[in-house]
Enzyme design. Structure first.
Site, mmCIF file in Angstrom:
data_model
loop_
_atom_site.group_PDB
_atom_site.id
_atom_site.type_symbol
_atom_site.label_atom_id
_atom_site.label_comp_id
_atom_site.label_asym_id
_atom_site.label_seq_id
_atom_site.Cartn_x
_atom_site.Cartn_y
_atom_site.Cartn_z
ATOM 1 C CE LYS A 1 46.071 40.693 26.245
ATOM 2 N NZ LYS A 1 46.692 40.417 27.527
ATOM 3 C CG HIS B 1 41.565 43.220 28.951
ATOM 4 N ND1 HIS B 1 42.780 43.448 29.534
ATOM 5 C CD2 HIS B 1 41.592 41.960 28.466
ATOM 6 C CE1 HIS B 1 43.535 42.347 29.396
ATOM 7 N NE2 HIS B 1 42.832 41.435 28.752
ATOM 8 C CD GLU C 1 46.359 43.762 28.962
ATOM 9 O OE1 GLU C 1 45.993 44.034 27.810
ATOM 10 O OE2 GLU C 1 46.867 42.655 29.267
ATOM 11 C CD GLU D 1 41.113 38.037 30.277
ATOM 12 O OE1 GLU D 1 41.409 37.266 29.364
ATOM 13 O OE2 GLU D 1 41.403 39.243 30.270
ATOM 14 N N GLY E 1 49.453 37.021 30.782
ATOM 15 C CA GLY E 1 50.765 37.256 30.179
ATOM 16 C C GLY E 1 51.926 36.837 31.061
ATOM 17 C CB SER F 1 48.923 31.944 31.136
ATOM 18 O OG SER F 1 49.630 33.141 31.422
HETATM 19 P P1 13P Z 1 47.420 35.890 27.932
HETATM 20 O O1 13P Z 1 46.693 34.713 27.295
HETATM 21 O O2 13P Z 1 48.562 36.389 27.094
HETATM 22 O O3 13P Z 1 47.787 35.603 29.354
HETATM 23 O O4 13P Z 1 46.370 37.115 27.960
HETATM 24 C C1 13P Z 1 45.100 36.899 28.479
HETATM 25 C C2 13P Z 1 44.257 38.080 28.189
HETATM 26 O O5 13P Z 1 44.447 39.144 28.738
HETATM 27 C C3 13P Z 1 43.190 37.923 27.185
HETATM 28 O O6 13P Z 1 42.307 39.004 27.200
#
Ligand code: 13P
Length: 251
Positions: free
Chosen positions: A12, A97, A99, A169, A175, A215
């Site tokens: 990220k 993704h 995000e 995901e 996160g 996670s």
């Molecule tokens: P985390 O492993 O921090 O939860 O993030 C997952 C993620 O978004 C990977 O692309």
């Protein structure tokens, strides 16, 4: 059929140059003994792809980008294209993704154009799908991820579908420290594979690797990865330390 596992670390917006180079070297060293069995990929911030590629040298670790624009070139200030990414030694690209979808308004249609462009320019796309907590609680998980998948692979040939990596995901698990249980994840992965069977046939669907992300850490990776339709992990937080990332690769 046995699908080769793939563990990817999505860094990220968490590393500067010095940290990225040190982390890349640490990952290469800590995961070297698993290289014959598992594909290992790091996904640094775009401006650090070239130095990470050079830090990794001839190692087994592949490098990916977190995003790209579908056009090969043009007046798209701030964007990066597939040919630019391959020119600096990048071989994977994350498309859609959550995000990007939620913070930057990317639609499933736009994500689909990126996946198709990735194949056209010689990159392996990692197509992300996942539902929000609200959608899960409304019983919409399968419909949401099914639609994201359908639009994400729209127009691809069967060969391209077989070479696409899917990452499930769940947004509520990213996160948050809250992982989907192995059963919850497996159920969605099986649904995604069933959709792939309908779209491209059993042989193609069996070839597609589906990663779980949200996670993932060394302590839960083993159970998740023992599920029949979970073929790897897309790791955020736990990929920022070489030893915890290697712990997941080892699992
Ligand atoms: P985390 O492993 O921090 O939860 O993030 C997952 C993620 O978004 C990977 O692309």
């Amino acid at each position: 059929m046995t699908r080769r596992r793939i563990i990817a670390g999505n860094w990220k917006m968490f590393t500067d140059l010095e940290e990225a180079v040190a982390l890349a070297r640490g990952v290469a060293e800590a995961t070297a003994r698993f290289a014959t069995d598992v594909d290992v990929v790091v996904i640094p911030p775009s401006c650090l792809i070239a130095p990470v590629v050079s830090a990794l040298g001839e190692s087994h670790v592949g490098v990916g980008a977190q995003n790209m624009h579908p056009e090969p070139r043009g007046a798209y200030t701030g964007e990066l294209s597939g040919p630019m990414l391959t020119s600096v030694g990048c071989s994977y690209v994350v498309c859609g993704h959550s995000e990007r979808r939620h913070l930057f308004g990317e639609t499933s249609e736009f994500v689909g154009t990126k996946v198709a462009a990735a194949h056209r320019f010689g990159l392996t796309p990692i197509l992300c799908v996942g539902e929000t907590l609200e959608e899960r609680e409304a019983g919409e998980t399968e419909a949401i991820v099914g639609e994201q998948l359908r639009r994400g692979i729209d127009g691809l040939t069967k060969e391209e579908i077989a070479a696409t990596i899917i990452a499930y995901e769940p947004v509520w698990a990213i996160g948050t420290g809250r992982t989907a249980s192995a059963e919850q994840a497996q159920a969605v992965h099986a649904h995604l594979r069933a959709q792939l069977v309908k779209r491209a046939g059993a042989q193609v669907a069996e070839a597609v690797r589906i990663q779980y992300g949200g996670s993932v850490k060394p302590s839960n990776a083993g159970e998740l990865l023992s599920q029949p339709d979970i073929d790897g992990a897309l790791v955020g937080g736990a990929s920022l330390k070489a030893d915890s990332f290697a712990g997941i690769v080892g699992a």
